[in-house]
Design a protein around this motif. Structure first.
Motif, PDB file in Angstrom:
ATOM      1  N   ASP A   1       0.710  -1.166  -0.070  1.00  9.47           N
ATOM      2  CA  ASP A   1       0.155  -0.132  -0.034  1.00  9.47           C
ATOM      3  C   ASP A   1       0.842   1.417   0.128  1.00  9.47           C
ATOM      4  OD1 ASP A   1      -2.656  -1.421   0.436  1.00  9.47           O
ATOM      5  OD2 ASP A   1      -1.655  -2.095   2.213  1.00  9.47           O
ATOM      6  N   LEU A   2       2.185   1.252   0.627  1.00  7.93           N
ATOM      7  CA  LEU A   2       2.883   2.479   0.575  1.00  7.93           C
ATOM      8  C   LEU A   2       4.292   1.947   0.649  1.00  7.93           C
ATOM      9  CD1 LEU A   2       2.666   5.416   2.884  1.00  7.93           C
ATOM     10  CD2 LEU A   2       4.612   3.950   3.395  1.00  7.93           C
ATOM     11  N   ALA A   3       5.202   2.693  -0.164  1.00  6.57           N
ATOM     12  CA  ALA A   3       6.789   2.622  -0.175  1.00  6.57           C
ATOM     13  C   ALA A   3       7.416   3.467   0.612  1.00  6.57           C
ATOM     14  CB  ALA A   3       6.953   2.482  -1.576  1.00  6.57           C
ATOM     15  N   LEU A   4       8.098   3.133   1.670  1.00  9.05           N
ATOM     16  CA  LEU A   4       8.752   3.955   2.346  1.00  9.05           C
ATOM     17  C   LEU A   4      10.199   4.102   2.122  1.00  9.05           C
ATOM     18  CD1 LEU A   4       8.707   5.645   5.058  1.00  9.05           C
ATOM     19  CD2 LEU A   4       9.400   3.488   6.443  1.00  9.05           C
ATOM     20  N   VAL A   5      10.705   5.092   1.472  1.00  9.66           N
ATOM     21  CA  VAL A   5      12.052   5.324   0.930  1.00  9.66           C
ATOM     22  C   VAL A   5      12.812   6.240   1.730  1.00  9.66           C
ATOM     23  CG1 VAL A   5      13.299   5.616  -1.136  1.00  9.66           C
ATOM     24  CG2 VAL A   5      10.746   5.291  -1.445  1.00  9.66           C
ATOM     25  N   THR A   6      14.170   5.664   2.323  1.00 11.71           N
ATOM     26  CA  THR A   6      14.743   6.236   3.360  1.00 11.71           C
ATOM     27  C   THR A   6      16.209   6.888   3.044  1.00 11.71           C
ATOM     28  OG1 THR A   6      15.560   4.430   4.418  1.00 11.71           O
ATOM     29  CG2 THR A   6      13.671   5.208   5.383  1.00 11.71           C
ATOM     30  N   THR A   7      16.514   6.699   1.861  1.00  9.66           N
ATOM     31  CA  THR A   7      17.737   6.956   1.397  1.00  9.66           C
ATOM     32  C   THR A   7      17.745   8.054  -0.032  1.00  9.66           C
ATOM     33  OG1 THR A   7      18.339   4.744   0.224  1.00  9.66           O
ATOM     34  CG2 THR A   7      19.277   5.385   2.358  1.00  9.66           C
ATOM     35  N   SER A   8      18.773   8.984  -0.042  1.00  2.00           N
ATOM     36  CA  SER A   8      18.302   9.911  -0.969  1.00  2.00           C
ATOM     37  C   SER A   8      18.707   9.445  -2.446  1.00  2.00           C
ATOM     38  CB  SER A   8      19.316  11.136  -0.694  1.00  2.00           C
ATOM     39  OG  SER A   8      20.686  10.889  -0.659  1.00  2.00           O
ATOM     40  N   ASP A   9      19.760   8.394  -2.545  1.00  2.00           N
ATOM     41  CA  ASP A   9      19.704   7.577  -3.904  1.00  2.00           C
ATOM     42  C   ASP A   9      18.439   7.051  -4.115  1.00  2.00           C
ATOM     43  OD1 ASP A   9      22.618   8.738  -4.218  1.00  2.00           O
ATOM     44  OD2 ASP A   9      23.336   7.098  -3.398  1.00  2.00           O
ATOM     45  N   GLU A  10      17.790   6.314  -3.424  1.00  4.16           N
ATOM     46  CA  GLU A  10      16.635   5.661  -3.683  1.00  4.16           C
ATOM     47  C   GLU A  10      15.436   6.552  -3.874  1.00  4.16           C
ATOM     48  OE1 GLU A  10      18.884   2.884  -3.991  1.00  4.16           O
ATOM     49  OE2 GLU A  10      19.280   4.069  -2.118  1.00  4.16           O
ATOM     50  N   TRP A  11      15.458   7.785  -3.430  1.00  9.32           N
ATOM     51  CA  TRP A  11      14.485   8.600  -3.696  1.00  9.32           C
ATOM     52  C   TRP A  11      14.654   8.933  -5.329  1.00  9.32           C
ATOM     53  CZ3 TRP A  11      13.736  13.942  -0.473  1.00  9.32           C
ATOM     54  CH2 TRP A  11      13.322  13.523   0.664  1.00  9.32           C
ATOM     55  N   VAL A  12      15.836   8.978  -5.742  1.00 12.05           N
ATOM     56  CA  VAL A  12      15.787   9.258  -7.310  1.00 12.05           C
ATOM     57  C   VAL A  12      15.303   7.851  -7.977  1.00 12.05           C
ATOM     58  CG1 VAL A  12      17.496   9.629  -9.025  1.00 12.05           C
ATOM     59  CG2 VAL A  12      17.731  10.675  -7.153  1.00 12.05           C
TER      60      VAL A  12
END
Length: 368
Positions: free
Chosen positions: A81-92
Motif C-alpha cells: 500500500d505504501l513504499a517508505l524510501v529512506t535513502t536519497s539515492d533511492e529517492w531518485v
C-alpha cells in the motif's frame, strides 16, 4: 496496511535504527512490513530480529542504473500500500520506478539537514506523495525553493529508543553503571557518544575537559561509538591531555547504562555536519542525564529551552563548551533541575507511542 521499506544503505546508522523502531511500532499496531535492501548490508540480522521479511536486490549507490528495475520488481511482487524510501539515492530511483497507474503511495523520509541537489528535490516534489522530515531543520533544508511543495512535507520527530526513566539516576545507580562498564566509580565523568570522528567533536570535548581540569581535578571522559583504526591512534594523546582520564568504550549496545554512568553528556557536533535530529541528546534527556551541546542543526529542537532542559553553547567553540560543563558540575541543584525537566520533555514530545501514532495517521491518510 502493507509497507515496503526501500533502503539502499549498507550500514546501520541512526536513520536505519530509527526506521527499524518505527517499523516495530507499526507492526505492533497490526501493519505488515517488508524491506528491500542491497545485496550486502549490515541490516540483515536486525531485520531478522524484528521479524521483517526482506529481499536483496541491486539497489544502493548514486550510479546504480539497475536500481529502478529492482524497485519495480519489488513493488510488483510485494504490492504494498505504501513504499517508505529512506535513502536519497533511492529517492531518485524510486521516482523513476514509480508507476502513475499503480496503487502504491510513496513516502520519502529525510534524516539529514544538508540540502539535497536540485535534481533530487525536483524528482521528490513530483513523485512523493509525502515527505517526512525528522526535524524542522530538515524541513527547512527541503523547502529552500518551490521544487518541493510545502504541503508535501510533514515533520515527525524520531522517538527515543526506550521508555524514558521515571527519575534521574541516583548516585548509587551511577556507581553501579560505571562498575559494569569497567570505569572508576568516582566521578565526575563526562559521556561522549559520537565515536572518534573529527566532525562529531571528540577533540573539542577533550579540549574543553582539559580547560576545566584544574577546577575539577578528578574529571574524566569516556567516549562511545564506532571508530576507524586510524582514529583510535589519537586515544593516547587525549588520555595524556586529561592526565590519564580518558576511556574509549567502543560501540556499545547498552546506551541507557552508559548514559546513567555519566554526570554530564556532551554533544559537540560541528556545525559543518548539519546534524538533523541527533539521538544522543534525546537519549540523555530520556535517561535523566543533563546535556551540554553546541547550538547547531537540529540539536536545539531536541533540547528545547536553553537553561531549562539542557545547556546550549556557541557552536564550534570548546571554551564555551567548557563553561557549560563547569556550570553543571559546579551547581548540582541546576544539574538536577535540568535533568528532571529533560525527562518531562522526553516523555511529552518524543515517546515511541507518539511517533507511531503520527506515522500511522499520515500513512492511512495517504492510502485513503
Amino acid at each position: 496496511m502493507r509497507i515496503l521499506w526501500i533502503c539502499g544503505s549498507r550500514i546501520v546508522g541512526g536513520a536505519e535504527r530509527a526506521t527499524l523502531q518505527v517499523a516495530a511500532l507499526l507492526q505492533a499496531r497490526g501493519h505488515l512490513f517488508d524491506a528491500l535492501i542491497p545485496p550486502v548490508s549490515a541490516l540483515d540480522p536486525l531485520l531478522d530480529r524484528a521479524g521483517i521479511a526482506f529481499k536483496r536486490d541491486y539497489i544502493g549507490g548514486s550510479l546504480n542504473l539497475r536500481a529502478p528495475l529492482a524497485i519495480k520488481r519489488a513493488l510488483k511482487k510485494a504490492a504494498p500500500d505504501l513504499a517508505l524510501v529512506t535513502t536519497s539515492d533511492e529517492w531518485v530511483w524510486a521516482s523513476l520506478a514509480k508507476d502513475s497507474r499503480g496503487q502504491t503511495r510513496f513516502a520519502f523520509v529525510r534524516h539529514m539537514a544538508l540540502t539535497l541537489p536540485r535534481s533530487v528535490r525536483w524528482l521528490a516534489g513530483r513523485n512523493a506523495d509525502a515527505i517526512v522530515a525528522v526535524s524542522n531543520a530538515v524541513s527547512d533544508s527541503l523547502l529552500v525553493d518551490a521544487l518541493i511543495p510545502r504541503n508535501l512535507v510533514h515533520v515527525i520527530h524520531n522517538p527515543v529508543r526506550f521508555t524514558p526513566r521515571a527519575n534521574p539516576p541516583t548516585a548509587q545507580e551511577r556507581a553501579e553503571a560505571r562498575a559494569t562498564l569497567g570505569l572508576d566509580s568516582h566521578g565526575p565523568w563526562l559521556g561522549f557518544f559520537g565515536g572518534l570522528g573529527e566532525r562529531k567533536g571528540i577533540e573539542d570535548v577533550v579540549k574543553s575537559a582539559a580547560l576545566i581540569k584544574g577546577d575539577h581535578p578528578n574529571l574524566r571522559l569516556f567516549a562511545c561509538g564506532r571508530a576507524l583504526e586510524s582514529e583510535k591512534q589519537s586515544i593516547g594523546g587525549w588520555s595524556r591531555q586529561l592526565g590519564g582520564g580518558f576511556a574509549y568504550l567502543g560501540d556499545i549496545d547498552s546506551v541507557e547504562l552508559a548514559m546513567a554512568a555519566a554526570d554530564v553528556v556532551v554533544v559537540a557536533t560541528h556545525s559543518s555536519l548539519r546534524e538533523a535530529f541527533p539521538l544522543t541528546p534525546l537519549e540523555a534527556l530520556a535517561c535523566g542525564t543533563p546535556v551540554v551541546a553546541y547550538d547547531t542543526g537540529g540539536i536545539p529542537e531536541v533540547i528545547g529551552s536553553n537553561g531549562e532542559t539542557g545547556l546550549l553553547v556557541d557552536r564550534d567553540d570548546p571554551s564555551q563548551l567548557a563553561a557549560g560543563i563547569d556550570q553543571l558540575l559546579s551547581d548540582q541543584v541546576l544539574a538536577n533541575r535540568i535533568a528532571r525537566s529533560g525527562l518531562r520533555r522526553a516523555r511529552e514530545l518524543f515517546s515511541p507511542e507518539l511517533a507511531a501514532e503520527r506515522y500511522e495517521r499520515l500513512f492511512c491518510e495517504l492510502i485513503r
